[in-house]
Write a protein that holds these residues in place. Structure first.
Motif, PDB file in Angstrom:
ATOM      1  N   ALA A 114      16.022   9.216  41.198  1.00  0.00           N
ATOM      2  CA  ALA A 114      15.903   9.179  42.599  1.00  0.00           C
ATOM      3  C   ALA A 114      15.111  10.567  42.926  1.00  0.00           C
ATOM      4  O   ALA A 114      14.156  10.466  43.736  1.00  0.00           O
ATOM      5  CB  ALA A 114      17.065   9.081  43.445  1.00  0.00           C
ATOM      6  N   ALA A 115      15.540  11.560  42.461  1.00  0.00           N
ATOM      7  CA  ALA A 115      14.829  12.885  42.656  1.00  0.00           C
ATOM      8  C   ALA A 115      13.358  12.792  41.940  1.00  0.00           C
ATOM      9  O   ALA A 115      12.683  13.399  42.791  1.00  0.00           O
ATOM     10  CB  ALA A 115      15.783  14.103  41.925  1.00  0.00           C
ATOM     11  N   MET A 116      13.236  12.104  40.824  1.00  0.00           N
ATOM     12  CA  MET A 116      11.733  12.025  40.429  1.00  0.00           C
ATOM     13  C   MET A 116      10.874  11.317  41.450  1.00  0.00           C
ATOM     14  O   MET A 116       9.886  11.617  41.681  1.00  0.00           O
ATOM     15  CB  MET A 116      11.828  11.338  39.104  1.00  0.00           C
ATOM     16  CG  MET A 116      12.205  12.368  37.994  1.00  0.00           C
ATOM     17  SD  MET A 116      12.240  11.317  36.373  1.00  0.00           S
ATOM     18  CE  MET A 116      12.397  12.490  35.296  1.00  0.00           C
ATOM     19  N   ALA A 117      11.502  10.196  42.106  1.00  0.00           N
ATOM     20  CA  ALA A 117      10.733   9.482  42.903  1.00  0.00           C
ATOM     21  C   ALA A 117      10.380  10.489  44.296  1.00  0.00           C
ATOM     22  O   ALA A 117       9.392  10.161  44.945  1.00  0.00           O
ATOM     23  CB  ALA A 117      11.517   8.143  43.397  1.00  0.00           C
ATOM     24  N   ARG A 118      11.320  11.047  44.535  1.00  0.00           N
ATOM     25  CA  ARG A 118      11.207  11.797  45.930  1.00  0.00           C
ATOM     26  C   ARG A 118      10.511  12.902  45.715  1.00  0.00           C
ATOM     27  O   ARG A 118       9.462  13.483  46.505  1.00  0.00           O
ATOM     28  CB  ARG A 118      12.533  12.601  46.428  1.00  0.00           C
ATOM     29  CG  ARG A 118      13.468  11.949  46.985  1.00  0.00           C
ATOM     30  CD  ARG A 118      14.683  12.357  47.709  1.00  0.00           C
ATOM     31  NE  ARG A 118      15.306  13.354  47.080  1.00  0.00           N
ATOM     32  CZ  ARG A 118      16.413  13.412  46.196  1.00  0.00           C
ATOM     33  NH1 ARG A 118      16.944  11.884  45.963  1.00  0.00           N
ATOM     34  NH2 ARG A 118      16.789  14.449  45.764  1.00  0.00           N
ATOM     35  N   ALA A 119      10.035  13.671  44.442  1.00  0.00           N
ATOM     36  CA  ALA A 119       9.167  14.621  44.084  1.00  0.00           C
ATOM     37  C   ALA A 119       7.767  14.153  44.246  1.00  0.00           C
ATOM     38  O   ALA A 119       6.878  14.880  44.729  1.00  0.00           O
ATOM     39  CB  ALA A 119       9.637  15.335  42.629  1.00  0.00           C
ATOM     40  N   VAL A 120       7.550  12.953  43.702  1.00  0.00           N
ATOM     41  CA  VAL A 120       6.112  12.374  43.703  1.00  0.00           C
ATOM     42  C   VAL A 120       5.730  12.135  45.013  1.00  0.00           C
ATOM     43  O   VAL A 120       4.538  12.545  45.413  1.00  0.00           O
ATOM     44  CB  VAL A 120       6.207  11.087  42.919  1.00  0.00           C
ATOM     45  CG1 VAL A 120       4.785  10.503  42.829  1.00  0.00           C
ATOM     46  CG2 VAL A 120       6.299  11.385  41.123  1.00  0.00           C
ATOM     47  N   ALA A 121       6.640  11.551  45.838  1.00  0.00           N
ATOM     48  CA  ALA A 121       6.283  11.375  47.315  1.00  0.00           C
ATOM     49  C   ALA A 121       6.153  12.475  48.124  1.00  0.00           C
ATOM     50  O   ALA A 121       5.415  12.689  49.341  1.00  0.00           O
ATOM     51  CB  ALA A 121       7.548  10.403  47.964  1.00  0.00           C
ATOM     52  N   ALA A 122       6.651  13.905  47.326  1.00  0.00           N
ATOM     53  CA  ALA A 122       6.548  15.173  48.385  1.00  0.00           C
ATOM     54  C   ALA A 122       5.027  15.785  48.087  1.00  0.00           C
ATOM     55  O   ALA A 122       5.091  16.967  48.615  1.00  0.00           O
ATOM     56  CB  ALA A 122       7.772  15.849  48.005  1.00  0.00           C
ATOM     57  N   ARG A 129      -1.271   7.509  40.098  1.00  0.00           N
ATOM     58  CA  ARG A 129      -0.265   7.291  38.675  1.00  0.00           C
ATOM     59  C   ARG A 129       0.431   8.474  38.533  1.00  0.00           C
ATOM     60  O   ARG A 129       0.193   9.685  38.954  1.00  0.00           O
ATOM     61  CB  ARG A 129      -1.216   7.014  37.280  1.00  0.00           C
ATOM     62  CG  ARG A 129      -2.078   6.018  37.424  1.00  0.00           C
ATOM     63  CD  ARG A 129      -1.254   4.332  37.181  1.00  0.00           C
ATOM     64  NE  ARG A 129      -2.074   3.298  37.145  1.00  0.00           N
ATOM     65  CZ  ARG A 129      -2.777   2.761  38.070  1.00  0.00           C
ATOM     66  NH1 ARG A 129      -2.517   3.177  39.455  1.00  0.00           N
ATOM     67  NH2 ARG A 129      -3.429   1.787  37.870  1.00  0.00           N
ATOM     68  N   ALA A 130       1.772   8.375  37.877  1.00  0.00           N
ATOM     69  CA  ALA A 130       2.682   9.201  37.602  1.00  0.00           C
ATOM     70  C   ALA A 130       2.932   9.290  35.908  1.00  0.00           C
ATOM     71  O   ALA A 130       3.466   8.125  35.766  1.00  0.00           O
ATOM     72  CB  ALA A 130       4.052   9.190  38.345  1.00  0.00           C
ATOM     73  N   VAL A 137      10.892   4.681  34.049  1.00  0.00           N
ATOM     74  CA  VAL A 137       9.948   4.773  35.298  1.00  0.00           C
ATOM     75  C   VAL A 137      10.877   4.713  36.455  1.00  0.00           C
ATOM     76  O   VAL A 137      11.546   3.578  36.646  1.00  0.00           O
ATOM     77  CB  VAL A 137       9.096   3.830  35.397  1.00  0.00           C
ATOM     78  CG1 VAL A 137       8.179   4.167  36.537  1.00  0.00           C
ATOM     79  CG2 VAL A 137       7.967   4.067  34.260  1.00  0.00           C
ATOM     80  N   PRO A 138      11.083   5.662  37.345  1.00  0.00           N
ATOM     81  CA  PRO A 138      11.901   5.547  38.507  1.00  0.00           C
ATOM     82  C   PRO A 138      11.502   4.306  39.274  1.00  0.00           C
ATOM     83  O   PRO A 138      10.415   4.072  39.581  1.00  0.00           O
ATOM     84  CB  PRO A 138      11.764   6.897  39.287  1.00  0.00           C
ATOM     85  CG  PRO A 138      11.206   7.935  38.268  1.00  0.00           C
ATOM     86  CD  PRO A 138      10.475   7.116  37.291  1.00  0.00           C
ATOM     87  N   PRO A 139      12.443   3.620  39.711  1.00  0.00           N
ATOM     88  CA  PRO A 139      12.015   2.319  40.522  1.00  0.00           C
ATOM     89  C   PRO A 139      11.544   2.609  41.755  1.00  0.00           C
ATOM     90  O   PRO A 139      10.964   1.649  42.351  1.00  0.00           O
ATOM     91  CB  PRO A 139      13.689   1.537  40.428  1.00  0.00           C
ATOM     92  CG  PRO A 139      14.569   2.569  40.238  1.00  0.00           C
ATOM     93  CD  PRO A 139      13.931   3.824  39.541  1.00  0.00           C
ATOM     94  N   GLU A 140      12.053   3.557  42.444  1.00  0.00           N
ATOM     95  CA  GLU A 140      11.496   4.016  43.839  1.00  0.00           C
ATOM     96  C   GLU A 140      10.228   4.610  43.688  1.00  0.00           C
ATOM     97  O   GLU A 140       9.765   5.489  44.922  1.00  0.00           O
ATOM     98  CB  GLU A 140      12.690   4.711  44.849  1.00  0.00           C
ATOM     99  CG  GLU A 140      13.750   3.839  44.769  1.00  0.00           C
ATOM    100  CD  GLU A 140      15.207   4.589  45.486  1.00  0.00           C
ATOM    101  OE1 GLU A 140      14.660   5.624  45.930  1.00  0.00           O
ATOM    102  OE2 GLU A 140      15.977   3.912  45.451  1.00  0.00           O
ATOM    103  N   LEU A 141       9.626   4.976  42.668  1.00  0.00           N
ATOM    104  CA  LEU A 141       8.430   5.810  42.675  1.00  0.00           C
ATOM    105  C   LEU A 141       7.427   5.218  43.637  1.00  0.00           C
ATOM    106  O   LEU A 141       7.087   4.171  43.602  1.00  0.00           O
ATOM    107  CB  LEU A 141       7.963   5.591  41.128  1.00  0.00           C
ATOM    108  CG  LEU A 141       6.937   6.898  40.540  1.00  0.00           C
ATOM    109  CD1 LEU A 141       7.781   8.294  40.546  1.00  0.00           C
ATOM    110  CD2 LEU A 141       6.396   6.712  39.250  1.00  0.00           C
ATOM    111  N   PRO A 142       6.604   6.169  44.307  1.00  0.00           N
ATOM    112  CA  PRO A 142       5.502   5.575  45.516  1.00  0.00           C
ATOM    113  C   PRO A 142       4.313   5.010  44.610  1.00  0.00           C
ATOM    114  O   PRO A 142       3.353   4.791  45.406  1.00  0.00           O
ATOM    115  CB  PRO A 142       5.312   6.823  46.227  1.00  0.00           C
ATOM    116  CG  PRO A 142       5.770   8.162  45.498  1.00  0.00           C
ATOM    117  CD  PRO A 142       6.685   7.596  44.425  1.00  0.00           C
ATOM    118  N   CYS A 143       4.013   5.123  43.571  1.00  0.00           N
ATOM    119  CA  CYS A 143       2.738   4.626  42.769  1.00  0.00           C
ATOM    120  C   CYS A 143       3.294   4.223  41.387  1.00  0.00           C
ATOM    121  O   CYS A 143       4.437   4.624  40.877  1.00  0.00           O
ATOM    122  CB  CYS A 143       2.036   5.991  42.581  1.00  0.00           C
ATOM    123  SG  CYS A 143       2.408   7.494  41.594  1.00  0.00           S
TER     124      CYS A 143
END
Length: 230
Positions: A114-122, A129-130, A137-143
Motif C-alpha cells: 500500500a505504501a508503494m502505491a501511495r509513493a508512486v501516486a505522490a 510504468r513502475a 506488484v502493488p494492486p493499487e499502483l496507479p500505473c
C-alpha cells in the motif's frame, strides 16, 4: 560491459537476478516501447521489530543520473548520504512511511504494498510504468508495474529508491532513539539484535515496536494479566 536485456519487461513477469551493477536498460526498453516516464520503487525496514517501513519512488532524469547508484546495502553510510543528496537534486522523489499501527492493521506485506502505491501516486509527475523491487506488484499502483527480483542491483531507478528509503529510515531511527534511548535504535535500526532483545525484555515494548512481530507479541501476551473469578 554488455547489458543483458530482459526478455519482455512489458509483461510484468518476474525476472531472475542478474550479475553486475544496476543500469538503465529496463527503463530504456520501456521508454522505447512508448512509456514517457518510468519510476523505480523500493522499501527499507520490512524485517525490523520496530519503526516504520519506508518506501521511496524515484523517477530519474535519463540525462542526469548520479554516478555510483547501487543497492543501498552495498554502500557505506557516507556514500548513501552523498547519493541521497544527489538523487534529491536531480530526480523526482516521493517518500511514504507505514508506521507500526499500519503494519499491525494490514500486516507487513499489505502495509508495504500500500505504501508503494501511495509513493508512486505522490510523484510530482505521473509515470507510465513502475519498476518494483521484489516479487509483487502493488494492486493499487496507479500505473502498470513490473516486479524485478533483486531489482536494486539491476535497475538504477530502483537502486536510487533503495538509497532514499534506507537513508530516510535510518534518520527516522535516530529520532526514535531520542524518544526511547533505552532501546538503542540508532545502532540496530530496530532489527532483532541481542542488545535490542535484551532491552525489549528489560523495558517492555515501546510505542515504536510492531505488536504483531513475534518477540514483541510474545512480550505483550506475557504482560497481559487475566483475572479469574472462582
Amino acid at each position: 560491459m554488455a547489458r543483458r536485456r530482459p526478455s519482455d519487461p512489458a509483461s510484468g513477469r518476474l525476472f531472475a537476478p542478474e550479475a553486475g551493477f544496476p543500469d538503465f536498460s529496463h527503463e530504456e526498453m520501456l521508454l522505447a516501447r512508448g512509456a514517457r516516464f518510468v519510476a523505480g520503487v523500493d522499501e527499507a525496514g520490512r524485517g525490523p521489530l520496530a519503526g516504520p517501513v519506508v518506501v521511496a519512488a524515484v523517477r530519474l532524469d535519463p540525462g542526469n543520473i548520479p554516478e555510483g547508484l547501487n543497492d543501498s546495502k552495498k554502500l557505506s553510510a557516507e556514500r548513501r548520504d552523498a547519493l541521497y543528496d544527489a538523487i534529491l537534486a536531480s530526480a523526482q522523489v516521493a517518500i511514504v512511511s507505514a508506521p507500526p499501527g499500519d503494519i499491525f492493521t494490514r500486516n507487513i506485506r499489505g502495509a508495504t504494498l500500500a505504501a508503494m502505491a501511495r509513493a508512486v501516486a505522490a510523484l510530482p509527475c505521473p509515470v507510465d510504468r513502475a519498476l518494483v523491487d521484489g516479487r509483487d506488484v502493488p494492486p493499487e499502483l496507479p500505473c502498470p508495474g513490473i516486479a524485478l527480483i533483486g531489482g536494486d542491483g539491476r535497475s538504477v531507478s530502483i537502486a536510487a529508491a533503495s538509497i532514499i528509503a534506507k537513508v530516510t529510515r535510518d534518520r527516522m531511527c535516530a529520532i526514535m532513539d531520542c524518544d526511547a534511548p533505552q532501546f538503542g535504535f540508532s545502532g540496530h535500526k530496530g532489527y532483532g539484535t541481542a542488545a535490542h532483545l535484551a532491552a525489549l525484555n528489560l523495558h517492555g515494548p515501546s510505542r515504536h515496536h510492531r505488536r504483531d512481530f513475534a518477540p514483541v507479541a510474545a512480550l505483550l501476551v506475557r504482560e497481559t494479566v487475566i483475572e479469574t473469578v472462582d
